[in-house]
Design a protein around this motif. Sequence first.
Motif, short mmCIF file in Angstrom:
data_model
loop_
_atom_site.label_atom_id
_atom_site.label_comp_id
_atom_site.label_asym_id
_atom_site.label_seq_id
_atom_site.Cartn_x
_atom_site.Cartn_y
_atom_site.Cartn_z
N ALA A 113 0.82 -1.21 0.00
CA ALA A 113 0.00 0.00 0.00
C ALA A 113 0.86 1.26 0.00
CB ALA A 113 -0.94 -0.01 1.21
N MET A 114 2.01 1.22 0.68
CA MET A 114 2.90 2.39 0.69
C MET A 114 3.64 2.56 -0.63
SD MET A 114 4.48 2.59 4.53
CE MET A 114 4.67 0.85 4.87
N LEU A 115 4.02 1.44 -1.26
CA LEU A 115 4.81 1.51 -2.49
C LEU A 115 3.96 1.78 -3.73
CD1 LEU A 115 7.30 -1.44 -1.96
CD2 LEU A 115 7.80 1.02 -1.88
N ARG A 116 2.76 1.22 -3.77
CA ARG A 116 1.95 1.26 -4.99
C ARG A 116 1.71 2.67 -5.54
NH1 ARG A 116 -0.26 -2.90 -7.24
NH2 ARG A 116 -0.24 -4.20 -5.41
N PRO A 117 1.49 3.70 -4.71
CA PRO A 117 1.32 5.05 -5.28
C PRO A 117 2.58 5.59 -5.95
CG PRO A 117 0.42 4.96 -3.06
CD PRO A 117 1.19 3.68 -3.27
N ALA A 118 3.74 5.05 -5.60
CA ALA A 118 5.00 5.57 -6.12
C ALA A 118 5.57 4.78 -7.29
CB ALA A 118 6.05 5.60 -5.00
N VAL A 119 5.21 3.50 -7.39
CA VAL A 119 5.81 2.65 -8.42
C VAL A 119 4.81 1.56 -8.83
CG1 VAL A 119 6.94 1.17 -6.69
CG2 VAL A 119 7.84 1.23 -8.99
N PRO A 120 4.72 1.27 -10.12
CA PRO A 120 3.84 0.18 -10.56
C PRO A 120 4.33 -1.17 -10.02
CG PRO A 120 4.58 1.50 -12.44
CD PRO A 120 5.37 1.93 -11.25
N ILE A 121 3.40 -1.96 -9.52
CA ILE A 121 3.71 -3.30 -9.01
C ILE A 121 2.87 -4.29 -9.79
CG2 ILE A 121 3.71 -4.86 -7.03
CD1 ILE A 121 3.85 -2.36 -5.21
N THR A 122 3.54 -5.24 -10.43
CA THR A 122 2.85 -6.32 -11.14
C THR A 122 3.09 -7.62 -10.40
OG1 THR A 122 4.79 -6.68 -12.56
CG2 THR A 122 3.07 -5.18 -13.39
N SER A 123 2.27 -8.62 -10.71
CA SER A 123 2.47 -9.92 -10.04
C SER A 123 2.03 -11.05 -10.95
CB SER A 123 1.70 -9.96 -8.73
OG SER A 123 0.31 -9.86 -8.94
N GLU A 124 2.49 -12.22 -10.60
CA GLU A 124 2.09 -13.44 -11.29
C GLU A 124 2.07 -14.59 -10.29
OE1 GLU A 124 5.04 -15.51 -13.90
OE2 GLU A 124 6.36 -13.85 -13.34
N ILE A 125 1.27 -15.60 -10.63
CA ILE A 125 1.15 -16.78 -9.79
C ILE A 125 1.65 -17.98 -10.59
CG2 ILE A 125 -0.49 -18.38 -8.71
CD1 ILE A 125 -2.19 -15.91 -8.03
N VAL A 126 2.51 -18.77 -9.96
CA VAL A 126 3.02 -20.00 -10.54
C VAL A 126 2.71 -21.12 -9.57
CG1 VAL A 126 5.11 -21.22 -11.28
CG2 VAL A 126 4.90 -18.76 -11.71
N VAL A 127 2.22 -22.24 -10.09
CA VAL A 127 1.94 -23.40 -9.23
C VAL A 127 2.84 -24.53 -9.67
CG1 VAL A 127 0.19 -25.05 -8.46
CG2 VAL A 127 -0.47 -22.68 -8.95
N GLU A 128 3.57 -25.09 -8.71
CA GLU A 128 4.49 -26.21 -8.97
C GLU A 128 4.11 -27.39 -8.08
OE1 GLU A 128 8.44 -24.76 -8.26
OE2 GLU A 128 8.47 -23.57 -10.10
N PRO A 129 4.43 -28.60 -8.53
CA PRO A 129 4.19 -29.76 -7.67
C PRO A 129 5.14 -29.77 -6.49
CG PRO A 129 5.36 -30.41 -9.65
CD PRO A 129 5.02 -28.96 -9.81
N PRO A 130 4.80 -30.50 -5.44
CA PRO A 130 5.72 -30.58 -4.30
C PRO A 130 7.06 -31.16 -4.72
CG PRO A 130 3.67 -31.77 -3.86
CD PRO A 130 3.63 -31.32 -5.27
N ARG A 131 8.10 -30.76 -4.01
CA ARG A 131 9.44 -31.30 -4.30
C ARG A 131 9.57 -32.65 -3.65
NH1 ARG A 131 12.91 -25.81 -3.31
NH2 ARG A 131 12.36 -24.85 -5.27
N GLY A 132 10.37 -33.49 -4.31
CA GLY A 132 10.70 -34.79 -3.73
C GLY A 132 9.71 -35.78 -3.94
#
Length: 139
Positions: free
Chosen positions: A120-139
């Motif tokens: 919330a503090m950063l968003r007015p000053a700089v664009p923030i993008t995001s993505e979601i990645v789903v991976e299977p459990p390790r091992g």
Amino acid sequence: MEANVRWESGLTFQVDQEGHRYHIDVPAGEGAPTKGPRPKGLLLAGLGGCTAIDVVSILEKMRVPLDGLEVQVSAEAREEHPKIFTGIHVRYVFRGRNLPLDKLERAVKLSEETYCGVSAMLRPAVPITSEIVVEPPRG
């Protein structure tokens, strides 16, 4: 909340914060050791930690079991001073079996738009993008 920053030598500073002690520093040059991360790197870590805490907490309430979560935060900065971030990207890497994408998306959205104070503090000053990645459990 407060932090006390004390100069040690060169461009190395010791920080005492909430019962923790660590260093902040700048790269000293090719192969030279440093004692800690750079200040803007800590800002990215703060964003990653804030949203990760929110997302895990929200998913626990939704009864979504995770095998793991990694939040990777990267930023681009301009070349001229002040070298502010021109964009931040947050990559959420979820690990688990049969994770419901709609609930992962909801948890991320709630964190980004409602709960994460750092975002919330950063968003007015700089664009923030995001993505979601789903991976299977390790091992």
